[in-house]
Write an enzyme that holds these catalytic residues in place. Structure first.
Site, PDB file in Angstrom:
ATOM      1  CG  ASP A 158      77.945  39.005  71.916  1.00 36.64           C
ATOM      2  OD1 ASP A 158      78.900  38.819  71.249  1.00 36.64           O
ATOM      3  OD2 ASP A 158      77.217  40.347  71.813  1.00 36.64           O
ATOM      4  CG  HIS A 168      73.212  36.197  72.768  1.00 38.91           C
ATOM      5  ND1 HIS A 168      72.375  36.794  71.874  1.00 38.91           N
ATOM      6  CD2 HIS A 168      73.835  37.408  73.481  1.00 38.91           C
ATOM      7  CE1 HIS A 168      72.404  37.897  71.825  1.00 38.91           C
ATOM      8  NE2 HIS A 168      73.287  38.416  72.741  1.00 38.91           N
TER       9      HIS A 168
HETATM   10 ZN   LIG Z   1      75.928  40.851  75.513  1.00 37.24          ZN
END
Ligand SMILES: [Zn+2]
Length: 259
Positions: free
Chosen positions: A65, A217
């Site tokens: 992400d 992430h």
């Molecule tokens: Zn996010």
């Protein structure tokens, strides 16, 4: 079935349901919100199905992400070198601006990784009205289309935050993807070993045959540079195939995007 066995079965079923449902928000999750990373809050509109897990056996979908960012290009190279696929839930502007990393996004797409939406600027969709929610989605779709010629049909809401309106509005046009396993990499940015342990313990235990959608992430340096290569090796060593979210749901590539 004996009453005790029946009770045990009911408890098991209940636990399984509960585990598969979105995790409940906690104080730590509120920190997550502030930190700008992810938590998952439940409540989909009736009839909108959220994706938490893969359906194709023996698959694992690693999802990244908050990019694109300065590590995206190297991550793509890494996955390519391991003959593995990833899914990138990207923003228009977050840690980086999409136009600054257009080359990396193009390379990811061309290599067969899945480009999916994480909204234009990572705002909390649950604070918006339908018009604002659609604007968040549309603005990024246009930007992505400029780079790869198509726009995504898969999305993940920022922070995993959803409510009835979000799921109704977004779910009409996109497959909404949450996750089944969270590395919590943002909670321990300098401790990639704890994230790897999620693969070694939880993911292995959850289902020896894979089937997990894992959240991390791509904006976190050690996730990009230390965790991912080891996680890929671990997954492959266990005989699970690293695929995109679309593939792990058995969906043809043509359905991951629209023209
Ligand atoms: Zn996010």
């Amino acid at each position: 079935m004996a009453p005790i066995a029946r009770l045990a079965m009911a408890v098991l079923l209940f636990s399984a349901t509960f585990i598969n449902a979105a995790p409940t928000a906690t104080t730590a999750d509120n920190d997550a919100h502030i930190a700008g990373y992810s938590r998952a809050v439940s409540a989909a509109a009736p009839g909108v199905k959220l994706v938490y897990k893969c359906t194709v056996p023996n698959t694992v979908a690693m999802t990244f992400d908050d990019g694109p960012f300065e590590y995206t290009a190297d991550l793509v190279k890494l996955f390519n070198s391991k003959n593995a696929k990833a899914t990138f839930f990207i923003n228009g502007q977050n840690n980086g601006k999409i136009t600054d990393y257009a080359g990396a996004v193009k390379q990811a797409y061309a290599s067969g990784h899945q480009i999916a939406s994480h909204t234009w600027d990572h705002g909390d969709l649950t604070t918006m009205n339908a018009k604002q929610i659609n604007a968040e989605m549309d603005k990024l779709d246009v930007a992505i289309k400029k780079i790869i010629g198509v726009s995504p049909t898969y999305m993940r809401p920022p922070f995993g935050n959803i409510n009835d309106l979000v799921t109704k509005t977004v779910g009409a046009r996109y497959t909404i993807v949450i996750w089944s396993q969270d590395t919590n990499d943002w909670r321990h940015e300098n401790d990639w070993k704890s994230s790897l342990k999620v693969y070694q313990d939880k993911i292995k235990k959850a289902n020896g045959k894979g089937g997990e959608i894992v959240l991390q992430h791509e904006t976190i340096k050690l996730t990009a540079q230390e965790l991912t290569k080891r996680a890929i090796d671990y997954v492959q060593k266990n005989g699970w195939k690293l695929v995109t979210v679309g593939e792990c749901l058995g969906k043809d590539k043509a359905t991951w995007y629209r023209k």
